[in-house]
Design a protein around this motif. Sequence first.
Motif, short mmCIF file in Angstrom:
data_model
loop_
_atom_site.label_atom_id
_atom_site.label_comp_id
_atom_site.label_asym_id
_atom_site.label_seq_id
_atom_site.Cartn_x
_atom_site.Cartn_y
_atom_site.Cartn_z
N VAL A 165 190.14 -20.65 81.26
CA VAL A 165 191.04 -19.50 81.11
C VAL A 165 190.30 -18.22 81.54
N ALA A 166 189.02 -18.13 81.19
CA ALA A 166 188.24 -16.94 81.60
C ALA A 166 188.16 -16.86 83.13
N GLU A 167 188.06 -18.01 83.78
CA GLU A 167 188.02 -18.01 85.25
C GLU A 167 189.36 -17.52 85.81
N ILE A 168 190.44 -17.92 85.15
CA ILE A 168 191.76 -17.52 85.61
C ILE A 168 191.96 -16.01 85.42
N TYR A 169 191.30 -15.45 84.41
CA TYR A 169 191.32 -13.98 84.23
C TYR A 169 190.20 -13.32 85.07
N CYS A 170 189.51 -14.15 85.87
CA CYS A 170 188.42 -13.67 86.75
C CYS A 170 187.31 -12.97 85.97
N ARG A 171 186.91 -13.54 84.86
CA ARG A 171 185.85 -12.94 84.03
C ARG A 171 184.50 -13.58 84.34
N GLY A 172 183.46 -12.83 84.04
CA GLY A 172 182.10 -13.30 84.32
C GLY A 172 181.71 -14.55 83.54
N THR A 173 182.43 -14.85 82.46
CA THR A 173 182.14 -16.04 81.66
C THR A 173 182.92 -17.26 82.15
N GLY A 174 183.65 -17.10 83.23
CA GLY A 174 184.50 -18.19 83.73
C GLY A 174 183.71 -19.33 84.36
N ALA A 175 184.42 -20.43 84.58
CA ALA A 175 183.80 -21.65 85.12
C ALA A 175 183.08 -21.38 86.44
N SER A 176 183.56 -20.45 87.23
CA SER A 176 182.90 -20.09 88.50
C SER A 176 182.46 -18.63 88.45
N ARG A 177 182.08 -18.18 87.27
CA ARG A 177 181.59 -16.82 87.02
C ARG A 177 182.59 -15.75 87.49
N GLY A 178 183.86 -16.09 87.45
CA GLY A 178 184.90 -15.12 87.79
C GLY A 178 185.07 -14.88 89.28
N ARG A 179 184.39 -15.68 90.08
CA ARG A 179 184.46 -15.45 91.53
C ARG A 179 185.51 -16.32 92.21
N GLY A 180 185.98 -17.34 91.54
CA GLY A 180 186.85 -18.30 92.20
C GLY A 180 188.31 -18.21 91.81
N GLY A 181 188.56 -17.87 90.54
CA GLY A 181 189.94 -17.87 90.06
C GLY A 181 190.48 -19.27 89.87
N SER A 182 191.78 -19.35 89.68
CA SER A 182 192.46 -20.60 89.33
C SER A 182 192.15 -21.76 90.28
N MET A 183 191.92 -21.45 91.56
CA MET A 183 191.82 -22.53 92.54
C MET A 183 190.40 -23.01 92.82
#
Length: 314
Positions: free
Chosen positions: A68-86
Amino acid sequence: MIRIRLCEESLVEPILKGEIRTPCHLYSGQEAVAAGVCANLKPTDFVFGTHRSHGHYLAMGCGMPEMVAEIYCRGTGASRGRGGSMHLSAPDEGMIGSAPIVAGTISLAMGAALASFIKGENRVAVSFFGDGAAGEGVLYECLNFAGLKKLPMVFVCENNFYSTHMPIRECRVDKDIYKVGIPFCVDSVQVDGNDVLTVYETSQKAIDRCRRGEGPVFIECLTYRFRGHVGPDDNIQGTHTDIRPKEELESWLKKDPIKRFEEYLLSNKLFEEQALHNIRNEVEREVAEAHRFARKSILPNPAELSRYVYKENM
Ligand SMILES: Cc1ncc(C[n+]2csc(CCOP(=O)(O)OP(=O)(O)O)c2C)c(N)n1
Ligand SMILES: [Mg+2]
């Protein structure tokens, strides 16, 4: 399946409000495919997804807060917020990656299967892709090579009958996609992709076959997306609406994979109504917590934009 569904539906409001800006291809309706296949995999296997991969990521047991953090493009996201949903990735859990180039990850999965074969590692690669990907040449190259080398690879085609707004009947001569594996001597089968037990049993046999070194399998799962191609109903871009007939959607809603499995569990007295209710409550809390985690996370630092693009110190 409930984790996927409730997480997907929780994204609808923030998308419509513009809080989530990454294009989201929601997986609601197709849960039985991801859940049924991934329940047979280990974290040491390889899963490659598509533009519509929230379900594959969650079914591999990867963290919902990071997704969800990745989908919100946050630094804690699965791809550090650089990838988004896809662009979802959690290699330690076997989710190697997803990417929006239609059919683009099929050859990557084949590469992982080839590496496993060469090293004698007994790891299986699963490539999820849509019916639209069956129109791309790379699928046929991969079927040929995987068939030739008997690679440990499962091709999972999620046929939801549409490629963006193009109905499959308008772009394919033969509507049975699974038959494309036959000329390449790839074991090929078509299943009801909204029946989680069928998907589970079919993919279990396929994965076992791969582990025995007997070669690849192609599984076509017939299913349907309940939401728009991108976003809840495709109206968000203001340019087009979802053109699927209302009656068609309604007929598939009756075949909702979650409802069907719940009915099976209840009628066979394997589960009590209350237990199902408790699962939903627990998942609702997990989903709400994932949104809280994402919202309070920092955005990536623009000064670090070009970091992590390639793995350093390879
Ligand atoms: C190579 C390539 N061509 C076109 C697109 C634009 N595009 C994005 S999703 C999509 C439809 C894919 O349909 P399908 O494979 O059936 O997957 P679904 O969206 O139904 O899950 C298209 C054509 C793309 N991303 N990549
Ligand atoms: Mg499709």
